[in-house]
Scaffold this active site. Structure first.
Site, short mmCIF file in Angstrom:
data_model
loop_
_atom_site.label_atom_id
_atom_site.label_comp_id
_atom_site.label_asym_id
_atom_site.label_seq_id
_atom_site.Cartn_x
_atom_site.Cartn_y
_atom_site.Cartn_z
N ARG A 85 0.84 -1.21 0.00
CA ARG A 85 0.00 0.00 0.00
C ARG A 85 0.87 1.25 0.00
O ARG A 85 0.55 2.25 -0.65
CB ARG A 85 -0.94 -0.02 1.22
CG ARG A 85 -1.94 1.10 1.21
CD ARG A 85 -3.00 0.92 2.27
NE ARG A 85 -2.44 0.96 3.62
CZ ARG A 85 -3.13 0.66 4.73
NH1 ARG A 85 -4.39 0.30 4.64
NH2 ARG A 85 -2.55 0.72 5.91
N LYS A 118 -2.63 6.49 1.82
CA LYS A 118 -2.50 7.10 3.15
C LYS A 118 -1.67 8.38 3.09
O LYS A 118 -0.66 8.53 3.77
CB LYS A 118 -1.88 6.08 4.12
CG LYS A 118 -2.95 5.28 4.86
CD LYS A 118 -2.38 4.28 5.81
CE LYS A 118 -2.27 4.79 7.21
NZ LYS A 118 -3.55 4.89 7.91
N GLU A 177 -16.17 6.08 5.06
CA GLU A 177 -15.49 5.48 6.20
C GLU A 177 -15.59 6.33 7.44
O GLU A 177 -16.24 7.38 7.43
CB GLU A 177 -14.04 5.12 5.88
CG GLU A 177 -13.28 6.13 5.08
CD GLU A 177 -11.89 5.61 4.74
OE1 GLU A 177 -11.23 5.04 5.62
OE2 GLU A 177 -11.46 5.79 3.60
N1 PLP Z 1 -9.27 4.31 6.73
C1 PLP Z 1 -8.38 5.27 7.02
C2 PLP Z 1 -8.64 6.65 6.54
C3 PLP Z 1 -7.25 4.97 7.79
O1 PLP Z 1 -6.37 5.92 8.10
C4 PLP Z 1 -7.05 3.64 8.23
C5 PLP Z 1 -5.89 3.30 9.02
O2 PLP Z 1 -4.90 2.85 8.54
C6 PLP Z 1 -7.99 2.66 7.87
C7 PLP Z 1 -9.09 3.03 7.13
C8 PLP Z 1 -7.81 1.24 8.25
O3 PLP Z 1 -6.76 0.62 7.52
P1 PLP Z 1 -5.91 -0.54 8.14
O4 PLP Z 1 -6.85 -1.62 8.51
O5 PLP Z 1 -4.98 -0.97 7.05
O6 PLP Z 1 -5.20 0.00 9.31
C1 COI Z 2 -4.11 3.15 11.70
O1 COI Z 2 -5.08 2.46 12.02
O2 COI Z 2 -2.96 2.69 11.62
C2 COI Z 2 -4.26 4.53 11.39
O3 COI Z 2 -3.57 5.00 10.57
C3 COI Z 2 -5.24 5.29 12.13
C4 COI Z 2 -4.74 6.57 12.62
C5 COI Z 2 -4.12 6.63 13.93
C6 COI Z 2 -4.53 7.65 11.68
#
Ligand code: PLP
Ligand code: COI
Length: 342
Positions: free
Chosen positions: A87, A189, A225
């Site tokens: 990612r 991200k 989200e």
């Molecule tokens: N959506 C956003 C905007 C996020 O910042 C995150 C965190 O990483 C997620 C969703 C969840 O992604 P992940 O499960 O890879 O942490």
């Molecule tokens: C994560 O779940 O790793 C995130 O990035 C959430 C956050 C603290 C921005």
């Protein structure tokens, strides 16, 4: 280098999702047009950066978030770190930065955990949150890619993202603000995706909500989200999550819940979720690395409030939470191969 193996003076029983300075960090730099080479581990320290650095002038940067956990029998497990690597590479391409190879990314993550191991909370008390950053550190005045990039990883011991851990949270749908628009950077991200959410989120918090739910920026009716986590709801035993449209972050927890839910025999739909449909669901939760699975107790939208699962944790939410965290914590055999050991 002297690694301090003494126990940090930290109260493992009251960890929250907040910053603590730890011992060591990973650093690497790469010139525009070149490829990343392996970086070095160094003591945790502040950065020296040009006032004209691309990241502080134009937001050219991204972050990742992942966790290491200690099992009951003392092993240290990561969770699908190759997906964070991939990612981040996607994000680098979108933001005009040289992508870090999976190999360099993964070996850097491993070193950061190893050299901060005394900050990894005891089993069941929390996790070591690993924060990779990739950003334009070279000086640039025009709006164009920086001449130099930095790849850095630090790590912090953390507890629950939402106050109260598994207590169901109250959310509010934002009628006014959007997180991402088609063609923008919502699907990666990018650091710049987060600051615009702070004020709406603070406003919601001051009204007693834990976070905001964002709707899509075109129709203003499909759930995107939750601040920094993906959205799920459950109706008549079917699990629903918004399909990836480019404006939603492809969460690794989201993907894992989809796969896990299907392996448990549930029907899982990735599709557009009308907020009116979500308001009629039986259960709802949000999912992310920081949030893990956090049950949603209520959603407010346009003056109406839906309460889910009679104020408790829904049955399927609980089942998914147990199945996922059992794998993450090494309590059951990991049939999926999701948890490489350090
Ligand atoms: N959506 C956003 C905007 C996020 O910042 C995150 C965190 O990483 C997620 C969703 C969840 O992604 P992940 O499960 O890879 O942490
Ligand atoms: C994560 O779940 O790793 C995130 O990035 C959430 C956050 C603290 C921005």
């Amino acid at each position: 280098m002297m690694l301090d193996d003494s126990k940090p003076s930290i109260d493992w029983d009251s960890l929250t999702f907040s910053f603590t300075e730890t011992d060591r960090m990973y650093m690497s730099t790469c010139k525009k047009g070149e490829e990343w080479k392996s970086g070095v581990m160094q003591d945790y320290q502040e950065l020296r950066i040009s006032p004209a650095a691309g990241v502080i002038n134009y937001g050219q940067g991204l972050f990742e978030g992942m966790k290491a956990r200690r099992t009951e029998d003392g092993r240290v497990l990561l969770f699908r770190p190759e997906f964070n690597a991939r990612r981040s590479a996607e994000g680098c391409r979108r933001l005009g930065m040289p992508p870090v190879s999976e190999e360099i990314f993964l070996s850097a993550v491993k070193k950061v955990v190893e050299e901060n191991i005394r900050w990894l909370p005891p089993n069941g008390k929390g996790e070591l949150y690993i924060r990779p950053l990739i950003f334009g550190s070279g000086a640039v005045l025009g709006v164009s890619p920086a001449p130099e990039y930095t790849f850095l990883i630090y790590a912090v011991p953390v507890g629950p993202y939402f106050k109260g851990g598994m207590n169901p949270i109250s959310l509010k749908v934002s009628d006014e603000y959007h997180r991402a628009a088609p063609g923008g950077s919502g699907g990666v991200k990018a650091i710049g995706n987060y600051a615009p959410g702070m004020m709406p989120s603070q406003n919601a918090k001051s009204e007693g909500y834990a976070e905001i739910i964002y709707l899509d920026a075109v129709n203003h009716k499909y759930v995107e989200e939750v601040g920094a986590a993906n959205f799920f709801c459950i109706k008549d035993n079917v699990i629903y999550t918004p399909e990836l449209t480019g404006t939603i972050l492809p969460g690794i927890t989201r993907l894992s819940i989809i796969e896990l839910g299907r392996s448990m025999g549930y029907e899982v739909h990735e599709e557009k979720i009308d907020i009116d449909f979500a308001m009629t669901a039986d259960e709802a939760f949000c999912a992310g690395t920081a949030a893990v699975i956090s049950p949603i107790g209520s959603i407010e939208h346009g003056g109406k409030i839906t309460n889910y699962s009679n104020g408790g944790i829904g049955k399927i939410t609980q089942e998914l939470f147990v199945a996922l965290t059992d794998i993450m914590n090494g309590r059951v055999e990991d049939k999926f191969g999701w948890t490489p050991e350090l």
